[in-house]
Design an enzyme around this catalytic site. Structure first.
Site, PDB file in Angstrom:
ATOM      1  N   ASP A 126      -5.538  -3.434  -2.565  1.00  0.00           N
ATOM      2  CA  ASP A 126      -4.487  -3.213  -1.465  1.00  0.00           C
ATOM      3  C   ASP A 126      -3.781  -4.465  -0.919  1.00  0.00           C
ATOM      4  O   ASP A 126      -4.502  -5.311  -0.236  1.00  0.00           O
ATOM      5  CB  ASP A 126      -5.323  -2.653  -0.269  1.00  0.00           C
ATOM      6  CG  ASP A 126      -4.388  -2.116   0.843  1.00  0.00           C
ATOM      7  OD1 ASP A 126      -3.335  -2.120   0.762  1.00  0.00           O
ATOM      8  OD2 ASP A 126      -5.129  -1.103   1.667  1.00  0.00           O
ATOM      9  N   SER A 179       0.839  -1.284  -0.050  1.00  0.00           N
ATOM     10  CA  SER A 179       0.072   0.273  -0.150  1.00  0.00           C
ATOM     11  C   SER A 179       0.869   1.212  -0.073  1.00  0.00           C
ATOM     12  O   SER A 179       1.656   1.328  -0.893  1.00  0.00           O
ATOM     13  CB  SER A 179      -0.851  -0.072   1.199  1.00  0.00           C
ATOM     14  OG  SER A 179      -2.177   0.896   0.922  1.00  0.00           O
TER      15      SER A 179
END
Length: 483
Positions: A327, A174
Site C-alpha cells: 500500500d 491505494s
C-alpha cells in the site's frame, strides 16, 4: 427563500450550475456578494492587480505585442500579488473578489492574442510560451487512498472533467490509484464514457462476487495460513479488465496524461517509490495498482511486473533485493517532493477520502479561532505519538511496524487545494467490501458535490496554466506540420 432552504439546494444540487446559482443567492443573503464586488482587502495587493489589469488590457487592445509580452511574463504566476491566498476563497461561497476573476480573464485573453498575433514568428511564440510554462509551473491532481470510499474520486474527476480542469499530472495511492489509472490510460473522450459508466463495471476486488463472503473464522484461518485475510487474485483480475495491459510509457503515449502511482516497500530501509513513465516506463500499470492496493494484513505484498518493449516478455520488476511492494498510502499518500522534483510541480490539488484522516484535516487559514486551536492541539498530539513510535523503533521494538506507523502519522495529507467530499461514516463497515452499483453512484455524487465548492479556486489557480500548456502544444504541432 430562506437561508436554510438555499443551503439544502446547495447540498442536494444535481449540477454545478444549480449549485453555483444557489451559492450566489446565499452570498447575497449573508452579505458576502458585496464583499466579492469590493476590490479592497488586506489579503492581496489589489492596487497592483487593478493597475496591471488596466495595463494588460490597454496593450492588448492597442496591439502593443512586445510590451504586452513583457507584462505577461510577470503576471502569469499563481502567487502574483498574493492572489493565491486561500483566505480569499474561504469567505464567500460562490468565489473570490470580482477583481481577481476579471484579472484572470484578461490574462487569458492576452495569451490567446499572443498565440494568434502575426507580430511574432512561430519560433518566437514557441519560445515565449515555453518560458511562460516554466513560470507558471505544473499542477498535479492527487487521489488519496480510502478503501471503497476511494470511489468518491470518480465524482471528483467527473466534476473537474466537466469544467475542463483535469491536470495533465495525475497521481494515485491505494484506492485512489484505481480511479487515477483507469482514467489516465484513456484519452478525454474515453474518460468521459468511463466516468459516466463506472458504476456499472465489475469492481469485485475483495471477494468472489458469485460466492458467499468469508466468515470471521474463515478470515482468521486464511490469515494464519497465508499471512493475509483476502485473496489478491480478485484484485488482479479486476485491474486487468479495468486498466488493460498498458505500461506507464504506453499509457502516457496514448493519453498524454502523466500517470503516477505510489508504492511502499515492506522493508525498513527502502524508500517508497513513485512509479511513472520516467522511473518505471515498462512496468504494467495494472500491477502497480495491485501493489499500491496491497494493504498490510489484508492482502499479501504484490510483485510489480514489467514488459520488455522489444521482446514483449513479461518479468518481475526488481530495483532492489526486496521485490515485494505494498500500500502506497503507508509511506507516501501524497508524494509532494518527488512530483516537484520530477515534473516541476508547484501546485497540488488533493482529493482526500481516507476516513481516518479527514476528521483531522483543518484549514490553517480558517477565520474560526476554535478550528485553529483544534488544529494546534491535533498537531501537538500527533508529534507526541510520532516521537513515541520513533522511540519504540529505535529501541528495536517491532521496528518496521512502528516506523511505518510513524510515517502514517507524520505525512502531509493535504494540498494547495484540498477537496474533502462528505463521507458517509455509517458505511465504514463497507470499506473493504465489494462496492455495489448504488454505492458507487452515491460515492460519485458525494465526490461531485465536494468538488463544486472548490471549482472557483481551482479555475483561478489553474486556468492560466491550462491555456498556456494547450497553446504550447498547438504551436509545437503547427511547427512539426510545417517541417
Amino acid at each position: 427563500m430562506s437561508k436554510n432552504e438555499i443551503k439544502l439546494q446547495m447540498e442536494y444540487a444535481s449540477s454545478y450550475e444549480t449549485w453555483l446559482e444557489a451559492a450566489e443567492k446565499l452570498d447575497v443573503i449573508e452579505g458576502k456578494y458585496q464583499w466579492r464586488e469590493q476590490k479592497e482587502s488586506d489579503e492581496y495587493d489589489y492596487v497592483l492587480v487593478e493597475s496591471r489589469l488596466h495595463e494588460l488590457r490597454r496593450h492588448r487592445l492597442s496591439k502593443n505585442t512586445r510590451l504586452l509580452l513583457g507584462l505577461l511574463r510577470n503576471s502569469v504566476a499563481r502567487d502574483f500579488a498574493n492572489m493565491d491566498n486561500s483566505r480569499l476563497y474561504n469567505y464567500a461561497h460562490s468565489g473570490t473578489k470580482k477583481l481577481i476573476d476579471e484579472f484572470i480573464q484578461e490574462v487569458l485573453m492576452c495569451l490567446t492574442y499572443l498565440e494568434e498575433t502575426p507580430d511574432l514568428s512561430l519560433d518566437e511564440k514557441i519560445t515565449e510560451f515555453s518560458r511562460l510554462k516554466l513560470t507558471t509551473g505544473n499542477t498535479a491532481l492527487i487521489l488519496s487512498g480510502g478503501g471503497t470510499f476511494g470511489m468518491t474520486h470518480i465524482g471528483v474527476l467527473q466534476s473537474l472533467h466537466e469544467q475542463g480542469l483535469v491536470p495533465k499530472i495525475i497521481c494515485g495511492s491505494s484506492a485512489g490509484a484505481i480511479v487515477a489509472c483507469a482514467a489516465a490510460v484513456r484519452n478525454k473522450e474515453e474518460q468521459e464514457i468511463l466516468l459516466r459508466q463506472f458504476h456499472t463495471g465489475d469492481l469485485s476486488v475483495f471477494t468472489d462476487p458469485n460466492a458467499a463472503p468469508p466468515s470471521v473464522i474463515q478470515s482468521v484461518k486464511q490469515y494464519f495460513t497465508r499471512g493475509c485475510v483476502l485473496d489478491i487474485s480478485h484484485l488482479e483480475r479486476v485491474m486487468k479488465l479495468l486498466i488493460g495491459d498498458f505500461t506507464f510509457q504506453e499509457a502516457y503515449d496514448r493519453s498524454g496524461y502523466i500517470l503516477n502511482v505510489t508504492v511502499s516497500c515492506g522493508s525498513l530501509f527502502e524508500m517508497p517509490s513513485l512509479l511513472n513513465y520516467i522511473t518505471a516506463p515498462n512496468v504494467l500499470v495494472w500491477s502497480a495498482v495491485v501493489a499500491t492496493c496491497s494493504v498490510p494484513f489484508l492482502f499479501k505484498r504484490a510483485t510489480l511486473w514489467e514488459r520488455d518493449p522489444l521482446t514483449r516478455e513479461v518479468s518481475a520488476f526488481c530495483v532492489t533485493d526486496a521485490p515485494l511492494w505494498m500500500d502506497g498510502s503507508v509511506d507516501n499518500d501524497i508524494p509532494h517532493a518527488k512530483l516537484t522534483e520530477l515534473f516541476h510541480v508547484n501546485h497540488f490539488i488533493v482529493s482526500q477520502v481516507n476516513f481516518h484522516i479527514v476528521p483531522f484535516i483543518m484549514d490553517p487559514t480558517s477565520h474560526n479561532w476554535v478550528e485553529r486551536c483544534c488544529k494546534k492541539a491535533i498537531d501537538l498530539a500527533a508529534q507526541e505519538v510520532s516521537l513515541t513510535f520513533r522511540l519504540f523503533a529505535e529501541l528495536g521494538i517491532f521496528s518496521v511496524l512502528f516506523t511505518k506507523l510513524q510515517s502514517v502519522i507524520t505525512q502531509k495529507y493535504s494540498g494547495d487545494i484540498t477537496i474533502i467530499p462528505r463521507l458517509n461514516y455509517r458505511e465504514v463497515n463497507k470499506v473493504i467490501k465489494n462496492p455495489t452499483p448504488s454505492f458507487l453512484l452515491d460515492a460519485a455524487t458525494r465526490g461531485k458535490r465536494g468538488t463544486w465548492t472548490k471549482v472557483p479556486v481551482t479555475r483561478n489557480h489553474c486556468a492560466i496554466e491550462i491555456l498556456i500548456a494547450a497553446a504550447y502544444t498547438r504551436l509545437i504541432k503547427r511547427s512539426k506540420s510545417l517541417k
